[in-house]
Design an enzyme around this catalytic site. Structure first.
Site, PDB file in Angstrom:
ATOM      1  N   CYS A   1     -39.357  94.373  19.709  1.00 13.44           N
ATOM      2  CA  CYS A   1     -38.282  93.481  19.598  1.00 13.44           C
ATOM      3  C   CYS A   1     -37.683  93.509  21.073  1.00 13.44           C
ATOM      4  CB  CYS A   1     -37.195  93.342  18.509  1.00 13.44           C
ATOM      5  SG  CYS A   1     -36.712  94.952  18.297  1.00 13.44           S
TER       6      CYS A   1
ATOM      7  N   ASP B   1     -44.261  99.720  15.226  1.00 12.90           N
ATOM      8  CA  ASP B   1     -43.282  98.892  15.337  1.00 12.90           C
ATOM      9  C   ASP B   1     -42.083  99.802  16.154  1.00 12.90           C
ATOM     10  OD1 ASP B   1     -41.492  96.818  15.460  1.00 12.90           O
ATOM     11  OD2 ASP B   1     -40.868  96.959  13.528  1.00 12.90           O
TER      12      ASP B   1
ATOM     13  N   LYS C   1     -41.148  95.477   7.747  1.00 13.81           N
ATOM     14  CA  LYS C   1     -42.628  95.116   7.784  1.00 13.81           C
ATOM     15  C   LYS C   1     -43.612  95.777   6.720  1.00 13.81           C
ATOM     16  CE  LYS C   1     -41.808  93.848  12.438  1.00 13.81           C
ATOM     17  NZ  LYS C   1     -40.458  94.591  12.817  1.00 13.81           N
TER      18      LYS C   1
ATOM     19  N   PRO D   1     -35.741  99.665   8.509  1.00  9.38           N
ATOM     20  CA  PRO D   1     -35.754  99.906   7.187  1.00  9.38           C
ATOM     21  C   PRO D   1     -36.659  99.236   6.228  1.00  9.38           C
ATOM     22  CG  PRO D   1     -34.530  97.884   8.041  1.00  9.38           C
ATOM     23  CD  PRO D   1     -35.319  98.587   9.345  1.00  9.38           C
TER      24      PRO D   1
END
Ligand SMILES: C[S@@+](CC[C@H](N)C(=O)[O-])C[C@H]1O[C@@H](n2cnc3c(N)ncnc32)[C@H](O)[C@@H]1O
Length: 445
Positions: free
Chosen positions: A390, A337, A273, A270
């Site tokens: 993550c 990411d 970063k 969203p």
């Protein structure tokens, strides 16, 4: 009913909260995310349902094992869910309950009484209210024997799927217990100050004036003493800060964009970063995401933070499909990411462990490698790519980075933290962060 001071104000009857929490747990057992399932709950019931269902997710492995000792065959998934939710509220008593972080505390007889009321008030459960009553009362009578019967089950002991416990045990012979226990510690609320709109001192002063305890963390972070709804905190509407875990705040800092750079944020939604990159430097940024709906949230976040401009281009596209979105102009810096199992952020999303399947880990790693190889082509000679997940599974982290270097001998590995294990157990809010993997590569010119 008694609640600890940090428990939400539980105005609705517990029977309604138990029933709505059971509905949410039923949704998760059916493959929905907890966040998504909670959207079905009315606003009046949502805060209490969220507290109870988050707690239920944290102890679902234990409750499931105990439930199997109590019931041969569940009459329905809703019954199962109501029993499991109720058991998690009975998991500890007295002092021990007050010690279990995040546990909504009710007297045992209230839980049993209200669970039975919930069943009585529900057409599909009413004829099973006696069964529910018998199960819960038997649990209270035979707690010690039932606890002993499930003690050897890894799911019951660690509240994660057995395959997950096994993989972490192999990967981290010293740390696996700490990682699993950290997953059940509710996360603090951590913010990142938007330096384009406010200084950290300004934010801390505004919080202090509002009577909120907050401390600095990292380069631009602020961690709250106790979580609050974000819209009630000073500076939300003004775009002074964003919610972001301290571990996630390292991403943009490691990529270290400087003014005038052309930057790609390849899996941006969203937009946590994305915004951080734009806060750090005046850059030309392409923000991609395969999910068009999630990409709208990037736009909303950039608007709130005052970071939207003509220099930011949002594209809904598969990052690995270069023909679909890339104009061939190389990037000085690429943030990858990538989608992952999210096994490092289980304390914020306690349902993740129950939603993942063992083969998801390899499937996700294959997708990550495909995205990584494509993105590498877009990096300018002398440019950098930051690979982030993550996750705590090495196949998505250390091993992925190693295999990437083997496939791309022209890539040079630069300094980056590598695997950051989650820190939560016996840690102050300032010391805590989620689990991440960071690898930074430079393309030799
Ligand atoms: C870890 S999240 C990104 C979080 C984001 N960078 C942030 O800090 O707010 C991964 C994102 O990758 C997106 N995604 C999944 N597959 C993708 C693909 N093939 N190409 C681009 N984005 C993808 C997902 O929709 C998801 O939003």
């Amino acid at each position: 009913m008694s609640t600890r001071s940090d428990s939400p104000h539980l105005a609705p009857p517990l029977s309604s909260v138990l029933l709505s929490s059971a509905g949410v747990v039923e949704g998760v057992l059916d493959g929905r995310s907890l966040t998504d399932a909670l959207t079905d709950v009315s606003a009046a019931l949502r805060p209490a349902t969220q507290a109870v269902s988050f707690h239920a997710m944290r102890y679902l492995g234990w409750a499931d094992a105990v439930g199997r000792e109590l019931v041969q065959r569940y009459p329905s998934v809703l019954f199962e869910s109501l029993l499991l939710v109720s058991l998690t509220l009975l998991k500890e008593e007295g002092e021990a309950a007050a010690q279990l972080p995040g546990m909504p505390v009710y007297a045992a007889h209230t839980v049993v009484d209200q669970a039975v009321t919930a069943a009585s008030n529900t057409r599909s459960l009413a004829s099973f209210k006696g069964m529910l009553n018998a199960c819960l009362r038997r649990f209270l009578r035979e707690r010690a024997a039932l606890e002993a019967a499930v003690a050897d089950s890894p799911e019951a002991q660690w509240n994660h799927p057995g395959w997950w416990v096994k993989q972490l045990g192999i990967a981290y012979p010293q740390d696996w217990q700490r990682i699993l226990e950290s997953a059940n510690v509710p996360a603090p609320l951590t913010l990142r100050v938007n330096r384009r709109r406010a200084s950290r001192e300004q934010v801390l002063a505004a919080f202090e004036a509002a009577g909120l305890e907050a401390q600095p963390v990292g380069q631009a972070g602020v961690v709250l003493g106790s979580p609050k709804p974000v819209t009630q905190l000073p500076g939300f509407a003004e775009g002074w800060w964003s919610v972001q875990d301290a571990g996630a705040q390292l991403a943009a800092e490691l990529l270290a964009p400087t003014d005038g750079m052309r930057v790609l944020d390849a899996c941006s939604a969203p937009g946590g970063k994305t915004a951080h990159l734009l806060e750090l430097a005046d850059i030309d940024l392409v923000a991609l995401d395969a999910d068009g709906e999630r990409l709208e949230r990037v736009e909303q976040n950039l608007d709130r933070l005052g970071l939207a401009s003509k220099r930011v281009q949002l594209e809904a596209a598969d990052a690995a499909d270069l023909d679909a979105w890339w104009d061939g102009k190389p990037f000085d810096a690429v943030l990858a990411d990538v989608p992952c199992t999210a096994s490092g952020i289980v304390r914020r999303h306690p349902d993740i462990r129950w939603l993942r399947r063992e083969n998801d880990v390899r499937r996700t790693a294959t997708l990550q490698a495909r995205i990584l190889d494509s993105l590498w082509k877009t990096v300018a000679p002398g440019g950098r790519l930051l690979y982030v997940t993550c996750s705590v599974f090495p196949i998505e982290g250390a091993r992925q980075a190693l295999e990437f270097l083997q496939r791309h001998p022209e890539a040079q590995r630069l300094d980056a933290p590598g695997q950051l294990l989650p820190v939560a157990l016996n840690a102050t809010p300032v010391e805590q962060h989620d689990g991440f993997f960071y690898a930074l590569f430079a393309k030799q010119s």
